[in-house]
Design an enzyme around this catalytic site. Structure first.
Site, PDB file in Angstrom:
ATOM      1  N   GLY A  54      10.894  -4.086   0.835  1.00 40.60           N
ATOM      2  CA  GLY A  54      11.313  -3.016  -0.050  1.00 40.60           C
ATOM      3  C   GLY A  54      12.528  -2.248   0.443  1.00 40.60           C
ATOM      4  CD  GLN A 113       3.001   2.357  -2.499  1.00 42.13           C
ATOM      5  OE1 GLN A 113       1.944   1.932  -2.954  1.00 42.13           O
ATOM      6  NE2 GLN A 113       3.246   2.373  -1.196  1.00 42.13           N
ATOM      7  CB  SER A 145       7.526  -4.387  -0.336  1.00 44.96           C
ATOM      8  OG  SER A 145       7.358  -4.761   1.010  1.00 44.96           O
ATOM      9  CG  ASN A 156       5.726   6.836  -0.639  1.00 44.24           C
ATOM     10  OD1 ASN A 156       6.472   7.524  -1.324  1.00 44.24           O
ATOM     11  ND2 ASN A 156       5.760   6.870   0.671  1.00 44.24           N
ATOM     12  CB  CYS A 206       8.491   4.741   6.324  1.00 45.04           C
ATOM     13  SG  CYS A 206       8.287   3.030   5.793  1.00 45.04           S
TER      14      CYS A 206
END
Length: 385
Positions: A70, A180, A200, A150, A327
């Site tokens: 992603g 997402q 992703s 997310n 992340c």
């Protein structure tokens, strides 16, 4: 007992995904650019996966580019579209609750001289369509918005967003972070009428290190990497064949009885929210059960207990959740998403994210909520001393 409830961060690869990857490594290991049989057979399989993904997205297979995930897909789309359209203007728009792979890039582009408008969101995590309309000008060359947030799961109204943007400036390109949303919402990129959309694989039981980018036909984009001319000369480098094979199986599984799987996740989400409300006191749930929110994400603040402390307490019981985006959870500071939503400091400090998959069960939720209740009561007693 082990209960994994951090599916927005990553998902457990399905057995079929692992088998497909092993087949690629042990049997179909040829380079797809090679002209001999070993290469040709791999190239044919990659074409099958591209076709399968295109069908899932609702587009033509020539509009699908494989990436490393992603983050790369977002970077390729945003920087690629900006550089290809820089003569038309220098104004960009995004929201304050985007993933860091988008926000960090916009900040970088801002340093390079582009003007960026960061749209505010309301207390529920939605951008203002009126503010968006006000922000689009003749110099706006790109708008990038995430379809599903997310951290809280809010779903931005993409069709309305596209209509507003195109109504103000038909030349403005629109990128959607769909990491997402893919597999969790039913949509077609043709129906959404966007220019690009990222996905992703590890968010829907595929492997890490592989993703894809939809790029609308005839939309000009500059590559980030050049070399051998792979992926329509937009993403140079030998293809990640094991990853692509795994991605293909993950897509197949996600869209096999998709409605049934989405319905199961949504029912689990409702059960989770109801169970949290029934068993826990002094909590704040930032996610609603409505269709305006994704079926798999629940964000809840457990007042008085820092999220990191609760996370590790639950880990001792074999329960895995998150304190926010994977992340950014290791970085110091509050969630930029919850902060943008105007949440109180004590709510942000105690927020945890529970994210579901169709492989989760009611029994797992009961166990997790029971553990949260146990640790919450214990920790609050200690803190109040």
């Amino acid at each position: 007992m082990e209960v994994y409830l951090d599916n927005a961060a990553t998902t457990k690869p399905a057995d079929e995904v692992v088998d497909a990857m092993v087949k690629s490594l042990k049997v179909m290991y040829g380079n797809p650019s090679s002209l001999h049989r070993k290469g040709v057979e791999v190239e044919k399989e990659i074409k099958k996966v591209r076709k399968l993904l295109a069908k899932a997205l609702g587009c033509n297979e020539k509009e699908v580019i494989f990436t490393s995930g992603g983050t790369e897909a977002n970077n390729l789309a945003i920087r690629g579209l900006v550089k290809a359209n820089s003569r038309k203007g220098n104004h960009l728009i995004t929201s304050k609750i985007e993933h860091k792979s988008v926000l960090s890039l916009f900040q970088q582009l801002e340093e390079e001289g582009y003007k960026v408008t960061y749209l505010d969101v309301d207390a529920k995590g939605f951008i203002s369509l009126e503010k968006l309309e006000e922000s689009v000008t003749k110099d706006t060359i790109l708008v990038s918005v995430m379809q599903v947030n997310n951290e809280v799961g809010s779903i931005q109204p993409i069709k309305e967003i596209v209509k507003i943007i195109k109504g103000k400036n038909s030349d403005t390109r629109i990128h959607i972070d769909g990491v997402q949303s893919f597999g969790k919402l039913k949509y077609s990129v043709k129906d959404l009428e966007v220019d690009s959309l990222s996905i992703s694989a590890h968010k829907f039981h595929g492997p890490k290190g592989i993703g894809a980018l939809y790029i609308k036909n005839n939309v000009r984009m500059m590559p980030l990497m050049v070399g051998g001319g792979q992926e329509s000369e937009l993403r140079a480098g030998t293809e990640n064949v094991p990853g692509i094979f795994g991605l293909g199986e993950a897509v197949r599984l996600s869209f096999e009885e998709q409605e049934k799987k989405i319905d199961k996740i949504r029912k689990l989400k409702k059960y989770l929210i109801d169970t949290l409300k029934e068993n826990l006191e002094d909590i704040h749930i930032s996610t609603e059960e409505s269709e305006q929110y994704a079926p798999h994400i629940v964000n809840v603040s457990l007042k008085g207990v820092r999220s990191e402390i609760m996370l590790h307490s639950l880990e001792s019981d074999g329960i895995y959740i998150s304190s926010g985006s994977a992340c950014s959870s290791k970085k110091r500071g509050y969630s930029h998403v919850l902060e943008a939503m105007g949440m109180k400091e004590n709510h942000i400090d105690s927020a945890i994210r529970i994210s579901l998959s169709y492989i989760n069960t009611v029994e797992e939720i009961d166990y997790a909520v029971g553990s949260i209740k146990k640790h919450l009561n214990s920790l609050r007693k200690i803190i109040r001393r």
